[in-house]
Design an enzyme around this catalytic site. Sequence first.
Site, PDB file in Angstrom:
ATOM      1  CB  VAL A  15      66.914  55.947  -4.831  1.00 14.37           C
ATOM      2  CG1 VAL A  15      67.901  54.843  -4.476  1.00 14.37           C
ATOM      3  CG2 VAL A  15      65.497  55.521  -4.463  1.00 14.37           C
ATOM      4  CD  GLU A 130      68.697  42.592  -0.864  1.00 13.06           C
ATOM      5  OE1 GLU A 130      67.461  42.483  -1.006  1.00 13.06           O
ATOM      6  OE2 GLU A 130      69.443  41.655  -0.565  1.00 13.06           O
ATOM      7  CB  VAL A 133      62.905  42.771  -4.405  1.00 14.61           C
ATOM      8  CG1 VAL A 133      61.731  42.092  -3.703  1.00 14.61           C
ATOM      9  CG2 VAL A 133      62.971  42.332  -5.860  1.00 14.61           C
ATOM     10  CB  ILE A 137      63.452  43.967   3.275  1.00 11.66           C
ATOM     11  CG1 ILE A 137      62.361  44.871   3.856  1.00 11.66           C
ATOM     12  CG2 ILE A 137      63.465  42.608   3.965  1.00 11.66           C
ATOM     13  CD1 ILE A 137      60.948  44.338   3.632  1.00 11.66           C
ATOM     14  N   GLY A 188      52.274  61.218   0.407  1.00 12.16           N
ATOM     15  CA  GLY A 188      53.430  60.840  -0.400  1.00 12.16           C
ATOM     16  C   GLY A 188      53.656  59.342  -0.500  1.00 12.16           C
ATOM     17  CD  GLU A 191      55.079  57.184  -8.420  1.00 17.94           C
ATOM     18  OE1 GLU A 191      55.180  57.817  -9.477  1.00 17.94           O
ATOM     19  OE2 GLU A 191      55.687  56.117  -8.197  1.00 17.94           O
ATOM     20  CE  LYS A 206      58.887  46.734  -5.679  1.00 17.07           C
ATOM     21  NZ  LYS A 206      57.984  47.593  -4.885  1.00 17.07           N
TER      22      LYS A 206
END
Lengths: 443, 443
Positions: A15, A130, A133, A137, A188, A191, A206
């Site tokens: 990320v 943001e 979760v 989106i 992928g 995990e 979440k």
Amino acid sequence: MGNKVSIGLLGLGVVGSGVIKLIKNHQEELVHQLGCSIEVKSVLVRNVDKVRDVDLNQTFLTTDPADILQDPAIDVIIEVMGGIDEAYQYTLEAFRTKKHVVSANKDLIALHGTELEETARQHKCDFYYEASVAGGIPILRGITDGLASDRIQKVMGIVNGTTNYILTKMTNDGMTYEEALKEAQELGFAEADPTADVEGLDAARKMAILGRLAFSTDVALSEVEVNGIKDLELADLQYGEKFGYTMKLIGFAQCKNQQIEVSVQPTFLSNDHPLAGVKNEYNAVYVYGDAVGETMFYGPGAGSLPTATAIVSDLVTVIKNMRLGISGNASLEPRITTTLRNSEQRSGQYYLRIHVKDRIGAFSEISTLFNDLSISFKRILQTPMKQNGLAEIILITHQTSLATFENALNQLHELDVVKQIKSYYKVEGDAPDELAGTAKTLS
Amino acid sequence: MGNKVSIGLLGLGVVGSGVIKLIKNHQEELVHQLGCSIEVKSVLVRNVDKVRDVDLNQTFLTTDPADILQDPAIDVIIEVMGGIDEAYQYTLEAFRTKKHVVSANKDLIALHGTELEETARQHKCDFYYEASVAGGIPILRGITDGLASDRIQKVMGIVNGTTNYILTKMTNDGMTYEEALKEAQELGFAEADPTADVEGLDAARKMAILGRLAFSTDVALSEVEVNGIKDLELADLQYGEKFGYTMKLIGFAQCKNQQIEVSVQPTFLSNDHPLAGVKNEYNAVYVYGDAVGETMFYGPGAGSLPTATAIVSDLVTVIKNMRLGISGNASLEPRITTTLRNSEQRSGQYYLRIHVKDRIGAFSEISTLFNDLSISFKRILQTPMKQNGLAEIILITHQTSLATFENALNQLHELDVVKQIKSYYKVEGDAPDELAGTAKTLS
């Protein structure tokens, strides 16, 4: 602040790398919106020598969090390191040194979200998350801004891509759970250790965050009832399909009269439910508001660039707030205190599969039991099982309280005619009648 | 500003009444968010004596716009009167007298949006209009805030509930266009004069607004190419279904290399497209972003309370901005200037239905024509027509330029073997192969 804002990243995994790429690739659009540029000044990593797929000056990397947290030139921290203890300490320290924080860390926020927001407010800092979760989106904004005027009654989410991929493969391709999990791992989407996903823990975190924001109340992670998908049998998914239902791992959060119910459990959705068509690794969150009615937000729940989109959109908001001089106003204290619904206050329709001795009067005994508890049926299917002198019965109840349904389960266990309660699941929505007709022809 | 904000409504129809109800019913939530209450001070109506289904002091009603626009105690105007000329004048006057405006008026904003935003910025006023597109769905915020960091490539929307209801009934219940329209009118999903809806004009206005915000450019309503659903034949929908496609009226907006294409046209969507499952009067907007990939926002596109949700959520933002002293910063000047794509720059897959003389070599002539233009086929279906010595041919092309496809149409007209070009539509997405197989068995 001048014509640039400096940021520091904690973490440079999938990320974090996406964040760096996005800021670079969309620089022109970002400058247009902000009137300034974004500079990535330092990045906390475990190993500065690791080869990375990201275009970044090596000298920006550090293994010492103080290089970022104590750097007065850094205005905003992007926390994409994951984990809880260190992330918690660094986030608190960031607020104390007047830095705003954008986080993707659902584990941290599900546990400490309310406290961290309070600390952020105390220090006039922004705290946005943001990306924690449903990845790309923009659902948290959808709830806090887009539906700000509404009273949200219910949130239902497919908020874990791994389990949705597995369930899609079971439903569409007739794979068993094990086969679908293996394929998800190869591609992928799961995990090597899929525990947190398949046991529903990831989704539970979440849902705690969504419940807190949707109802403006504190939701503890421990209040979320969790059931995963590990024990799902293909047979149940196929029976559901015959009746017009699709099995999904549904995060559910409801609030009424200051009583909340938050759960993650395998649930049969009627095929016309907006969430029933959400396939593969995609996520979606369905929000039912008092005034707006049914809405749904759909998109990628994970992935480097989609998640980075959420983070950098938060960063855009943080920087706009800085430039307007209004940092620290984003979050609100919880509006209401709530209690958990007990099983008498919880209700639903339920799917039940049992094996009974295939003898005269077997079904009559069972229907009497349900009748005595005032539980009526929406669907009934009885099929003889060839090998063992048993019959398989599938029932779908009308709406009843969870307490009454659990009572029925207990009493069924006592009946001599009942050999085994194979499975039971919650059901949402009404399948169309013609499909019920199709299913009935099987009996 | 004290502990209340005073607002004035222009119009008290279905949506205006919803705004009054929502402000009243959700007062507690609104006060929690704003730290102040909202007072509806005056409402402009045509007839103060009309009996209305809304709880409002009769003395608040006025027929004189000056009572609202010139009242210094009113901070925010809610424009829910519709129409263009008066609404335009009143909105400009509101900005000149330093009032913020929340509008639901798609006609006005599609025509004058860029100018009104500029005027609002000049006067440091806020101008929000979430309700103008897709009713209760917070799609404008989704684009401007939630996906702020992304570069949006494409927006596709089902943004007209009337036509989606009609198409759903044609697809699911086999109704003709006329039957479905009649039912929609009886249920209140279509107006007595459905022209603006069924001819696609309503959707075109919304796509002009969406295109402008998604690509940060000026999109003139006249630049939107519009085709409605009036001439759709059930036969085409049913052929599409056999091939795995669903017919929807799709608003389409794409931007690449500063060239835009904005259209509203009946389009076959592959059944696995997120928009294909959007049924009845519901709306949805699909947004494809460079980084985020596929997202979709789903919900009610009209209705009193759903639309009021969007308006009052905008009002919440306006009031927060007032309290923080940052009014007038919401909108941005367009970032890029764009030109319209010509038919050589536009491309797509196309569905085509033609009637040909049923003689040896008929299909060969047609396939040679397409082959010479380098258009290849994804699906072919030829069926003899019993009565008239003709055969019906359905073709779905692979991707080709619109210019080339139009060239093919012109050349088909010239062929002696071609009796009639019955219909052609754009196609989006790939239907699964097994469905293609099903269709082929018909020929």
